[in-house]
Design a protein around this motif. Structure first.
Motif, PDB file in Angstrom:
ATOM      1  N   UNK A   1      55.855  20.085 -15.997  1.00 31.95           N
ATOM      2  CA  UNK A   1      57.153  20.290 -16.630  1.00 31.95           C
ATOM      3  C   UNK A   1      57.121  19.735 -18.056  1.00 31.95           C
ATOM      4  N   UNK A   2      57.823  20.331 -19.016  1.00 39.04           N
ATOM      5  CA  UNK A   2      58.780  21.447 -18.873  1.00 39.04           C
ATOM      6  C   UNK A   2      58.164  22.831 -19.030  1.00 39.04           C
ATOM      7  N   UNK A   3      56.823  22.912 -19.102  1.00 33.36           N
ATOM      8  CA  UNK A   3      56.193  24.223 -19.273  1.00 33.36           C
ATOM      9  C   UNK A   3      56.547  25.139 -18.111  1.00 33.36           C
ATOM     10  N   UNK A   4      56.581  24.582 -16.909  1.00 29.01           N
ATOM     11  CA  UNK A   4      56.957  25.354 -15.719  1.00 29.01           C
ATOM     12  C   UNK A   4      58.155  24.706 -15.021  1.00 29.01           C
ATOM     13  N   UNK A   5      58.873  25.543 -14.289  1.00 27.52           N
ATOM     14  CA  UNK A   5      59.918  25.064 -13.396  1.00 27.52           C
ATOM     15  C   UNK A   5      59.442  25.285 -11.961  1.00 27.52           C
ATOM     16  N   UNK A   6      59.957  24.461 -11.040  1.00 31.04           N
ATOM     17  CA  UNK A   6      59.493  24.501  -9.655  1.00 31.04           C
ATOM     18  C   UNK A   6      60.675  24.553  -8.697  1.00 31.04           C
ATOM     19  N   UNK A   7      60.476  25.286  -7.604  1.00 32.61           N
ATOM     20  CA  UNK A   7      61.503  25.395  -6.581  1.00 32.61           C
ATOM     21  C   UNK A   7      60.813  25.550  -5.236  1.00 32.61           C
ATOM     22  N   UNK A   8      61.351  24.916  -4.217  1.00 38.82           N
ATOM     23  CA  UNK A   8      60.853  25.107  -2.854  1.00 38.82           C
ATOM     24  C   UNK A   8      61.873  25.957  -2.112  1.00 38.82           C
ATOM     25  N   UNK A   9      61.477  27.165  -1.760  1.00 30.25           N
ATOM     26  CA  UNK A   9      62.383  28.112  -1.110  1.00 30.25           C
ATOM     27  C   UNK A   9      61.839  28.445   0.274  1.00 30.25           C
ATOM     28  N   UNK A  10      62.589  28.037   1.303  1.00 28.03           N
ATOM     29  CA  UNK A  10      62.147  28.217   2.696  1.00 28.03           C
ATOM     30  C   UNK A  10      60.754  27.638   2.912  1.00 28.03           C
TER      31      UNK A  10
ATOM     32  N   UNK B   1      60.302  37.628  -8.187  1.00 33.41           N
ATOM     33  CA  UNK B   1      61.669  38.072  -7.908  1.00 33.41           C
ATOM     34  C   UNK B   1      62.440  38.362  -9.200  1.00 33.41           C
ATOM     35  N   UNK B   2      63.645  38.823  -9.037  1.00 35.41           N
ATOM     36  CA  UNK B   2      64.447  39.260 -10.184  1.00 35.41           C
ATOM     37  C   UNK B   2      64.782  38.125 -11.135  1.00 35.41           C
ATOM     38  N   UNK B   3      64.742  36.894 -10.650  1.00 38.42           N
ATOM     39  CA  UNK B   3      65.052  35.742 -11.489  1.00 38.42           C
ATOM     40  C   UNK B   3      63.816  35.145 -12.149  1.00 38.42           C
TER      41      UNK B   3
ATOM     42  N   UNK C   1      57.996  30.282 -15.461  1.00 38.39           N
ATOM     43  CA  UNK C   1      57.644  29.790 -16.789  1.00 38.39           C
ATOM     44  C   UNK C   1      56.675  30.709 -17.497  1.00 38.39           C
ATOM     45  N   UNK C   2      56.335  30.356 -18.732  1.00 35.13           N
ATOM     46  CA  UNK C   2      55.482  31.212 -19.557  1.00 35.13           C
ATOM     47  C   UNK C   2      54.088  31.470 -18.984  1.00 35.13           C
ATOM     48  N   UNK C   3      53.494  30.551 -18.185  1.00 33.33           N
ATOM     49  CA  UNK C   3      52.167  30.865 -17.630  1.00 33.33           C
ATOM     50  C   UNK C   3      52.187  31.949 -16.554  1.00 33.33           C
TER      51      UNK C   3
END
Length: 489
Positions: A339-348, A374-376, A355-357
């Protein structure tokens, strides 16, 4: 500590920097069989040869911009030259795995509609059919030496397609990951900064700091290493053939090396047998591609190595998470987010990265792309994780590998495999479902089989009933692996 600012954002700018900032510094070393000794290539010569290869490609492929140029060769100085030169011409780089079957290589060549194939003759000798299918498009990878250097230009669009990197999938055809120069350069602070911090702490002149390169250049980790070490003006000591590993390491003393698990296991075995001196001044190991044994890494740390774990994917230009912590508390973790280059989320339970990479998508695979992007803008990695209170991520398994029992319970084979690797006798293992039971398939010495069985019996007592390994199979040969050292499931 804040990350450094990378001084370049395109391959064009990087080649100019080779010529202006690092011209007299060594870029690449390799053992030259004809010379019977080590050849050293300064950045000035490296940049000159890159320009010459660009000229050769422009002469061979009219209107080359946007056309696909494949590289099908063993690791070499000429391969490194070809990577940079291809991108500079505006063509799309497609590095291919020399070890793949003709059926797979033909699929990939046809898919990308290759306009040229840079090769060293090895694949043609093994699979002559490629000559009949692509003979007029096959170019010797060292043919640039007869060309004058080309004028080079800045890329028109950093977000345009730069490379198609085929994933090392364990089943079916590989997918072509589309990457841009924006994708490639976005994570470079994460690739360069750890070395800056360590060298400052050690008081070492970073121009004397060398990377021992053994990973195949079609792999994202090797590809990004070529770029990041050039950004830093440091040298690659190139070992094209693992059969010459110890010879080349002795002749080209090196400080750091990227290692897949199978290499790490060999180093660990040597070190634990009192052979640490075989590795000379090698002290920093970056580990990725698949899970490594926490105990092995701790053992190496206690014998003077600094371990840098990383988790990344071709789809994220190699970026993901980094673990530079040298404590037992976090040794089993793949680290914290970039971070902040990437954002992270744990989904299910699944790790998702934005992020840009993150890649542009899979080449000519819109439906597969939609499954993971996904769309986001979240890229769904397919890896199941947990995150501890310190922000460290732990891979618990692959979403697609989950064993779903008749009872409805889900079992992660990777979780059980980590338990098995704690057994001293286990060299390789794979957990699978067989006839409704959880089966541990193990490769180990024959005289260790009894102790492995006893270990599994004891381990089962600590597990819930539905997770217990009630079948055990031993194999006499190592498991088949893909190019990155991962066991093929």
């Amino acid at each position: 500590m804040a990350k450094i600012t990378i001084p370049v954002s395109t391959i064009y700018q990087l080649v100019l920097r080779m010529e202006s900032h690092y011209a007299d510094r060594i870029a690449i070393r390799y053992y030259d069989e004809a010379l019977e000794g080590v050849r050293e290539i300064p950045y000035r010569q490296y940049a000159h040869d890159i320009r010459c290869q660009a000229a050769a490609l422009q002469a061979a492929v009219p209107d080359i911009e946007g056309k696909r140029v494949c590289v099908l060769a063993a690791n070499s100085y000429d391969y490194a030259v070809s990577i940079f030169a291809t991108i500079l011409t505006g063509a799309v780089l497609v590095p291919l795995n020399l070890q793949k079957s003709w059926e797979d290589i033909r699929y990939e060549l046809d898919l990308v509609e290759a306009s040229a194939v840079l090769h060293d003759g090895r694949y043609l000798e093994r699979e002559p059919a490629i000559g009949g299918a692509y003979g007029d498009k096959m170019l010797p990878i060292d043919g640039y030496k007869d060309y004058p250097p080309a004028a080079i230009h800045e890329c028109k669009d950093r977000e345009a397609l730069m490379a198609i990197m085929f994933t090392s999938g364990t089943t079916g055809h590989s997918k072509g990951v589309m990457l841009s120069q924006k994708n490639l350069f976005a994570p470079m602070p994460a690739y360069c900064d750890p070395f800056r911090v360590m060298l400052e702490e050690m008081g070492v002149d970073h121009y004397d700091f060398c990377h021992f390169t053994i990973l195949p250049m079609f792999h994202i980790a090797a590809f990004t290493c070529l770029v990041s070490w050039a950004i830093m003006g440091m040298a690659h000591n190139l070992c094209p053939d693992l059969r010459n590993f110890y010879r080349d390491l002795e002749l080209m003393p090196s400080d750091t090396m990227a290692a897949v698990p199978v290499i790490l296991q060999s180093i660990h075995r040597d070190v634990m047998r009192g052979r640490r001196d075989r590795y000379g001044r090698l002290r920093i190991l970056t580990c990725g591609a698949a899970a490594c044994s926490a105990q092995q890494m701790l053992d190496l740390m206690h014998n003077g190595f600094f371990i840098m774990q990383m988790y990344g994917l071709t789809e994220t230009a190699g970026d993901g998470t980094w673990n530079n912590d040298q404590s037992a508390a976090h040794m089993a973790s793949v680290g914290v987010g970039d971070e902040p280059i990437c954002q992270y989320s744990i989904q299910d339970g699944e790790l998702c990265i934005k992020g840009d990479p993150v890649m542009m998508g899979y080449y000519k695979e819109p439906e597969l792309t939609a499954e993971v992007l996904d769309a986001d803008g979240w890229f769904h990695t397919g890896d199941l994780v947990r995150k501890d209170e310190d922000g460290y991520y732990y891979i618990t398994g692959r979403k697609k590998n989950l064993i779903i029992l008749a009872s409805g319970e889900n079992v992660s084979p990777e979780e059980l495999e980590k338990i098995l690797y704690a057994c001293e006798g286990v060299e390789e293992c794979l957990v699978k479902e067989k006839d409704g039971r959880i089966c541990a398939e193990v490769y180990c010495p024959e005289d260790a089989q009894a102790s492995v069985r006893a270990f599994i019996t004891e381990a089962n007592r600590t597990l819930p009933l539905y997770k217990r390994m009630t079948a055990v199979e031993f194999r006499s040969e190592p498991f088949p692996k893909n190019a990155t050292g991962k066991i093929v499931r």
